[in-house]
Scaffold this active site. Structure first.
Site: not given
Ligand code: NAD
Length: 370
Positions: A143, A194, A227, A251, A255
């Site tokens: 970001y 990852k 994942d 993020d 959530d």
């Protein structure tokens, strides 16, 4: 006792001031009953600061925030301010606080309180007793990484790009918080990236592994691909204690994890910065919900996320574990007694507004502290 705990309260907009009023009653109760005195100062942030001062957060408020021992934030924004320019968005308040106080570790607990076990979309058997802490790096990664942009290619196409970047110290400081938290919980950290397809992911894994060996050999460390972590959070969320991960994956995963618990009005959060030379750590606490303009002014907002954000503040900024647990217990007891705000209403429960929910918590606190 002297008022040696400096608290800045920024209620913000919409339901922010409504739910914050109930926290003020808890603070007053603590003043009266527990002999803990806070030096509380209030100010505007977001839309209310735009209306009052012409800017989402003033330099004076920023100075107060820097001087405070902890900040309790409500929520900002609403349709009234939606059409203002980019620099006048109410959200600038929270972005500026995070940036200038270098609040790099976002802590999101996902806890299923027993009386609300049926509020989740997952089966009660899967989530009963759930208690996870997700630690998300919140000032670095893709970001903020450079280079970023959209460029024109010789063949007439365009190309958009962002850069995932993490330095050793960025990974270490957020992981340190995760390991320290784990020591006070079940002593287990799962680091998520990852590493199979990203260089920065592999570097993240190596850095966390080296830090654990050097400074936290007593804490159990595991690694998981992001994942798989998303899948495991839905399949068997109780396998986790503390999860530490990057800005982007955090993020998404925080959530996802918060929705395991079923209600936005129940979820607190904390964002912590580095320890200063004075020994003080900047910290901001806020519910994860927004200003809920659709219900603002109706007196029906659920104040529990804001009250539990205050409990987190007591625990993480002031080491007041006992008082934090007392407030959390009072919240659980009120729910166990069958009181519900509209957002968590269930058949057979009694629907109450913000003020009655707050009063009921004070009554439970009275009983628990008797
Ligand atoms: P929201 O969280 O405000 O509301 C989503 C839904 O949940 C609404 O139906 C609302 O009524 C309900 N809800 C939220 N909190 C509740 C509570 N405590 N009790 C009962 N019901 C509750 O999200 P949104 O509608 O996407 O955003 C509204 C405004 O809030 C926007 O301006 C947005 O930018 C802002 N926002 C601010 C923050 C923040 O200040 N950190 C975070 C998210 C959204």
């Amino acid at each position: 006792m002297p008022a040696n705990k400096n608290l800045l309260i920024l209620p913000g907009d919409g339901i922010g001031p409504e739910v914050m009023r109930e926290v003020r009653r808890v603070i007053d109760w603590m003043d009266r009953r527990r002999m803990v005195t806070f030096n509380v100062s209030d100010d505007h942030a977001g839309g209310s600061a735009i209306d009052t001062y012409g800017t989402p957060i003033t330099d004076e408020t920023m100075e107060k925030a820097k001087a405070a021992d902890a900040i309790l934030f409500g929520s900002v924004g609403g349709p009234k301010w939606d059409k203002l320019g980019f620099q006048l968005r109410p959200e600038i308040a929270i972005l500026r606080l995070r940036k200038e106080l270098d609040l790099f570790a976002n802590l999101r607990p996902a806890i299923v309180l027993d009386p609300l076990v049926d509020a989740s979309t997952l089966k009660a058997d899967v989530i009963r007793g759930l208690d996870i802490m997700i630690v998300r790096e919140s000032t670095g990664g893709i970001y903020f990484g450079e280079p970023r942009g959209v460029e024109s290619l010789p063949d007439g196409q365009k190309r958009g790009f962002d850069t995932e970047t993490y330095t050793t110290s960025e990974i270490e400081r957020v992981s340190r918080i995760a390991f320290e938290l784990a020591r006070k919980r079940q002593n287990r950290v799962c680091s998520v990236e990852k590493a199979n397809v990203m260089q920065s992911g592999l570097f993240w894994r190596q850095t966390v592994t080296a830090l654990q060996a050097r400074e936290f050999p007593d804490v159990e460390l595991s690694h998981m691909y992001a994942d798989n972590c998303a899948m495991q959070l839905v399949r068997n969320p109780r396998q986790f204690d503390v999860i530490v991960t990057s800005n982007l994956f955090g993020d998404l995963l925080s959530d996802l994890a918060s929705m395991l618990t079923g209600s936005l009005g129940m979820l607190p959060s904390a964002t912590l910065g580095a320890i200063q030379p004075s020994g003080k750590r900047h910290a901001l606490y806020e519910p994860i919900h927004g200003s809920a303009p659709d219900i603002a002014g109706k007196g029906i907002a659920n104040p529990l996320a804001q009250i539990m954000s205050f409990a987190m503040l007591l625990r993480h900024s002031f080491g007041m574990e006992e008082d934090a647990a007392l407030i959390e217990k009072a919240c659980v007891n009120v729910l166990r007694n069958g009181l519900r705000t509209a957002d968590i209403m269930a058949p057979g429960s009694a629907r109450v507004g913000t003020g009655v929910m707050g009063e009921s918590i004070l009554r439970e606190l009275d009983k628990l502290a008797a």
